[in-house]
Design a protein around this motif. Structure first.
Motif, PDB file in Angstrom:
ATOM      1  N   THR A 101       0.820  -1.215   0.000  1.00 43.54           N
ATOM      2  CA  THR A 101       0.000   0.000   0.000  1.00 43.54           C
ATOM      3  C   THR A 101       0.854   1.266   0.000  1.00 43.54           C
ATOM      4  OG1 THR A 101      -0.180  -0.047   2.410  1.00 43.54           O
ATOM      5  CG2 THR A 101      -1.933  -1.120   1.170  1.00 43.54           C
ATOM      6  N   ALA A 102       2.140   1.158   0.358  1.00 42.51           N
ATOM      7  CA  ALA A 102       3.036   2.314   0.294  1.00 42.51           C
ATOM      8  C   ALA A 102       3.315   2.653  -1.169  1.00 42.51           C
ATOM      9  CB  ALA A 102       4.330   2.016   1.028  1.00 42.51           C
ATOM     10  N   GLN A 103       3.289   3.937  -1.480  1.00 41.65           N
ATOM     11  CA  GLN A 103       3.530   4.394  -2.858  1.00 41.65           C
ATOM     12  C   GLN A 103       4.965   4.886  -2.974  1.00 41.65           C
ATOM     13  OE1 GLN A 103       0.460   7.102  -4.332  1.00 41.65           O
ATOM     14  NE2 GLN A 103      -0.933   6.325  -2.755  1.00 41.65           N
ATOM     15  N   MET A 104       5.741   4.201  -3.779  1.00 43.65           N
ATOM     16  CA  MET A 104       7.164   4.529  -3.886  1.00 43.65           C
ATOM     17  C   MET A 104       7.402   5.923  -4.461  1.00 43.65           C
ATOM     18  SD  MET A 104       9.026   0.965  -5.004  1.00 43.65           S
ATOM     19  CE  MET A 104       7.928   0.520  -6.345  1.00 43.65           C
ATOM     20  N   ASP A 105       6.458   6.408  -5.270  1.00 38.28           N
ATOM     21  CA  ASP A 105       6.677   7.688  -5.941  1.00 38.28           C
ATOM     22  C   ASP A 105       5.991   8.855  -5.242  1.00 38.28           C
ATOM     23  OD1 ASP A 105       4.138   6.863  -6.458  1.00 38.28           O
ATOM     24  OD2 ASP A 105       4.184   7.265  -8.612  1.00 38.28           O
ATOM     25  N   PHE A 106       5.410   8.644  -4.037  1.00 40.60           N
ATOM     26  CA  PHE A 106       4.790   9.734  -3.301  1.00 40.60           C
ATOM     27  C   PHE A 106       5.649  10.093  -2.099  1.00 40.60           C
ATOM     28  CE2 PHE A 106       2.096  11.453   0.078  1.00 40.60           C
ATOM     29  CZ  PHE A 106       1.526  12.548  -0.587  1.00 40.60           C
ATOM     30  N   GLY A 107       5.968  11.382  -1.987  1.00 42.61           N
ATOM     31  CA  GLY A 107       6.792  11.826  -0.867  1.00 42.61           C
ATOM     32  C   GLY A 107       8.132  11.121  -0.873  1.00 42.61           C
ATOM     33  N   THR A 108       8.428  10.495   0.241  1.00 46.08           N
ATOM     34  CA  THR A 108       9.705   9.768   0.350  1.00 46.08           C
ATOM     35  C   THR A 108       9.537   8.284   0.066  1.00 46.08           C
ATOM     36  OG1 THR A 108       9.379   9.304   2.701  1.00 46.08           O
ATOM     37  CG2 THR A 108      10.419  11.407   2.132  1.00 46.08           C
ATOM     38  N   GLY A 109       8.302   7.849  -0.140  1.00 47.58           N
ATOM     39  CA  GLY A 109       8.038   6.430  -0.333  1.00 47.58           C
ATOM     40  C   GLY A 109       7.761   5.701   0.953  1.00 47.58           C
ATOM     41  N   ALA A 110       8.033   6.361   2.101  1.00 49.39           N
ATOM     42  CA  ALA A 110       7.732   5.779   3.411  1.00 49.39           C
ATOM     43  C   ALA A 110       6.455   6.426   3.945  1.00 49.39           C
ATOM     44  CB  ALA A 110       8.884   6.007   4.384  1.00 49.39           C
ATOM     45  N   LEU A 111       5.531   5.612   4.439  1.00 50.78           N
ATOM     46  CA  LEU A 111       4.191   6.085   4.797  1.00 50.78           C
ATOM     47  C   LEU A 111       3.950   5.951   6.295  1.00 50.78           C
ATOM     48  CD1 LEU A 111       1.235   6.870   3.932  1.00 50.78           C
ATOM     49  CD2 LEU A 111       0.815   4.418   3.680  1.00 50.78           C
ATOM     50  N   MET A 112       3.542   7.065   6.931  1.00 50.29           N
ATOM     51  CA  MET A 112       3.157   7.040   8.342  1.00 50.29           C
ATOM     52  C   MET A 112       1.693   6.608   8.426  1.00 50.29           C
ATOM     53  SD  MET A 112       3.187  10.218  11.048  1.00 50.29           S
ATOM     54  CE  MET A 112       1.713  11.059  10.497  1.00 50.29           C
TER      55      MET A 112
END
Length: 821
Positions: free
Chosen positions: A265-276
């Motif tokens: 579910t983490a999107q590699m191309d959004f923000g840093t790719g790491a999801l809180m």
């Protein structure tokens, strides 16, 4: 023959003329619904308007279009059950009372608050009913045949009885789970009541410390939810974070340790790719906590403030906490970048307030397990227009959780539940043959013993009310006597129309289909009619705040209800948006004047007995054949419940052909002042004029009920037009002369053009003219119309004739000018 005088005495049709008919309709019970008439019952499950002051232009157009359907079906011979429902439950009236009176619902005695809401609704209802009557909307208004108020004890009793019924079927349960919460409304709302809007926001880049590794960089728009962080997600294929899988990250400021989980579910191309992942930032967070069995932390209270979990930020509003936490992150050098971003924000559809996801104990109605069956019902149900079916199908494909139906409000139907003081078990009344209305918050239950533990130690009443869609979703059943009138229900169920706007397909239509399926096992509606919106003339949504939503009733008083109704039909086809314009409305009102003048002119002539079509003159056969062709074009559109083309076609025929050409052409024969025509030819003209007027008024009657009824009463039937049959196509009304209609109209225009260009009066006679031989059947009528002493065919050899070109196809007529005196 003595001098002919119009039977219709009034020289003008005015808006005031409409009001006079309302009394006649009421006195004669013109629209009374009689379930024992022997006719097939056709029920219109009218959208119950929510009372919030005077109606707006969109409501006027919407309801007059629905009324047009009811009138059309009545003229087709159905026994039309057309109830007036008034939606009086729910948030809007509560919010208005709180705002207008400066009070707080939860700090006001409940009985007193309910009284204030009812008083406001009663005042608004008088305004709405007056407007409906003035618009000519032909509701049947007797409660035992369907008309209702959603806050009446009778209606609420049925809502509660249907809830008890599905409770007994095992379709209701309670659970603590995160739900959409509106702070302004102070209650849970369903997914169907959530709208989305894009807005600018700040994406904040933070450092989360990881023991033995470099800090992991997190991008978030919700730093105020750091205290509720449950995990950090990274994509399993993201090589930047391969070493972090299974490690722990420390949440800045709050020093929580949370797992780093490899999740697709983490999107590699959004923000840093790491999801809180927090409880709860959005629906994705809710799914993540459920799927990975994370322990939620409640960071935001139902009052919109931070909880104790936020530490020193507790008690702050969300905005205050966000500002303070960002300042602290900057101070500690844990915020290393900020950038503009666009965020899709969920909003409460009633208040427009951004919602939060808060875990609450609520009652749920099962809906997910019915999606497949509802998809089949959607596919089998007839939609007008057909393409709007997709709105429902798209929504059904998005239903993934059950429906929370309990609300923490006052002005609504109460959940009929009491809780045992000994064991806490919820206990509901038994169903009875006559549904009873319960108010558990201030009355004892109709039982003394707990069904679970058997104790008789008393009960505590439920204080919550239903989601208003629990009431509205059974309107289609209420209108046909469900649980109240078994005889009516058996006769009427299965032939119900649901008319509504496209904006509430996912709510009112969907919930109605769901609830009817749960209660009866069958589809709720045979037909579904979905309209577009009414927007301003620039295509912008109307709103009071924009100043582009004028009150409609002054327009009705100025131009008339018929003009307003006709405008709504003419402006757009079904399902498309209607652009409101006073200039175009004024133009439509001129058609009403034209129709009245046509009728008044025709009223001068006697109404002869029926003349067989074959015995009419060829010209009169042509006129009726043209009318027949018009009916042939509009009736299929009427059957699609789209009255745009019928309105356009009838206006075009009446004004552009009948008034401008036909009446001018045959009035000489109708008057027959110099006995040029035989008596049979004259009577043929009389019959044709009246026959056209009868058919045109009946075809227009569903759209413009006032003027057509007045004309019909004055000339043809003192009981009026609305119990007449809608005109049908007559097979014998055919004429080959319709092939030359355009040529005839062009020829008339050429005569008028010649006279104008030569400074002649349109009444000025002409010595001679040559026209197409195809127009020979019209010869005598054209002579009388244009004052031509002699009409010949072909091309003259006399060069005194002036050639007049009449079309792009090089058609011409030739006119001998009158001698100059």
């Amino acid at each position: 023959m003595s001098k002919l005088e119009p039977k219709i005495k009034s020289k003008r049709w005015t808006p005031e003329s409409e009001s006079q008919l309302l009394e006649s309709w009421a006195k004669e019970n013109t629209y009374e619904f009689n379930m024992n008439s022997g006719k097939k019952i056709y029920t219109v499950d009218t959208p119950p308007p929510y009372l919030s002051g005077p109606m707006h232009v969109g409501q006027v157009t919407h309801y007059t279009q629905i009324d047009t359907i009811a009138r059309y079906r009545r003229m087709q011979g159905f026994e039309v059950n057309f109830p007036l429902g008034i939606d009086r439950n729910g948030l809007p009236v509560e919010v208005r009372v709180e705002k207008d009176l400066g009070i707080n619902m939860h700090k006001t005695p409940r009985d007193e608050f309910l009284r204030l809401c009812k008083k406001r609704l009663d005042e608004d209802e008088k305004i709405a009913i007056h407007a409906f009557k003035r618009l000519g909307i032909a509701f049947n208004t007797y409660e035992d045949t369907g008309s209702y108020r959603t806050d009446s004890p009778k209606y609420r009793a049925v809502t509660q009885a249907t809830f008890i019924e599905i409770w007994n079927k095992g379709l209701v349960y309670s659970d603590v789970r995160p739900n959409n919460w509106c702070f302004d409304c102070g209650t849970t709302i369903a997914d169907a009541e959530v709208e989305y809007s894009e807005r600018q926001t700040i994406l904040n880049y933070l450092h989360f410390q990881v023991e033995g590794l470099d800090p992991i960089e997190i991008a978030t728009t919700r730093p105020e939810l750091l205290c509720a962080c449950g995990a950090v997600f990274v994509h399993p294929d993201d090589t930047r974070y391969s070493a972090y899988h299974g490690m722990k990250a420390k949440v800045p400021i709050f020093e929580l340790e949370v797992p780093i989980i490899a999740s697709p579910t983490a999107q590699m191309d959004f923000g840093t790719g790491a999801l809180m992942v927090c409880s709860y930032g959005d629906q994705a967070d809710i799914m993540a906590f459920r799927d990975y069995s994370l322990t939620p932390i409640a960071a935001v209270s139902p009052e919109g403030t931070m909880t104790e979990a936020a530490g020193k930020y507790a008690g702050m509003t969300i905005a205050e906490a966000r500002k303070a936490i960002l300042a602290e992150l900057k101070k500690r050098k844990l915020l290393f970048k900020e950038e503009q971003s666009v965020q899709r924000v969920p909003l409460c559809w009633r208040s427009g307030t951004p919602i939060e996801f808060i875990a609450m104990n609520e009652y749920y109605v099962k809906q997910v397990e019915f999606v497949e069956e509802l998809l089949n019902i959607a596919k089998e149900t007839t939609f007008f227009p057909a393409f709007h079916k997709q709105i429902l199908i798209d929504w059904l494909n998005r239903v993934t959780v059950d429906w929370p139906v309990s609300r923490r409000r006052y002005y609504g139907t109460e959940l009929p539940i009491w809780y045992c003081n000994s064991c806490g078990e919820p206990v509901l009344p038994e169903l009875s043959s006559e549904p009873k209305y319960y108010q558990p918050w201030h009355e004892d239950p109709p039982f003394t013993k707990c069904t679970k533990c058997g104790a008789e130690s008393g009960f505590k009443g439920e204080e919550r009310t239903f989601d208003t869609w629990m009431d509205s979703s059974i309107s289609g059943l209420q209108t046909i006597g469900y649980m109240r009138n078994e005889k009516l229900f058996k006769k009427a169920f299965g032939n119900v129309l649901r008319p509504q706007g496209k904006d509430i397909v996912r709510t009112w239509l969907y919930y109605s289909l769901l609830r009817t399926l749960q209660l009866t096992g069958k589809p709720a509606f045979k037909e579904v009619w979905v309209s577009g919106h009414v927007v301003d003339e620039n295509g912008e949504a109307m709103s009071k705040s924009k100043g582009n939503s004028p009150p409609p009733m002054p327009f009705v008083e100025k131009y008339g209800a018929d003009a307003m109704r006709m405008f709504g039909a003419l402006e757009a086809g079904l399902g498309s948006d209607v652009r409101f314009s006073e200039d175009r409305l004024a133009g439509v009102s001129k058609f009403m004047t034209k129709l009245w003048n046509i009728a008044r002119f025709i009223s001068m002539f006697p109404i002869p007995k029926e003349i067989p079509f074959k015995k009419l003159t060829p010209v009169d056969q042509w006129i009726l054949a043209e009318l027949n062709k018009t009916l042939d074009r509009i009736i299929p559109e009427c059957e699609l419940l789209d009255f745009h083309k019928p309105a356009t076609e009838i206006r075009g025929f009446t004004w552009n052909l009948f008034a401008d050409h036909v009446m001018e052409m045959i009035k000489g024969r109708a008057f027959n002042t110099d006995s040029t025509f035989s008596e049979d030819e004259q009577k043929s003209a009389w019959f044709t004029l009246h026959e056209v007027l009868k058919k045109v008024t009946r075809a227009l009657a569903p759209i413009t009920p006032y003027i057509t009824d007045r004309i019909y009463r004055e000339l043809y039937d003192e009981k009026g037009i609305h119990r007449q049959n809608y005109p049908s196509v007559r097979k014998e009304w055919e004429s080959k002369l319709t092939d030359y209609t355009e040529l005839l109209l062009q020829t008339n225009s050429a005569f008028w053009k010649f006279k104008r260009e030569n400074g002649l009066s349109l009444r000025q006679g002409l010595p001679e003219a040559y026209i197409s031989e195809n127009l020979e059947p019209w010869c005598k009528d054209l002579q009388a119309m244009h004052g031509v002493e002699k009409i010949s065919f072909g091309v003259p050899k006399d060069d005194r004739f002036i050639e007049v070109k009449i079309s792009e196809q090089d058609n011409k007529i030739y006119i001998l000018p009158p001698l100059q005196e």
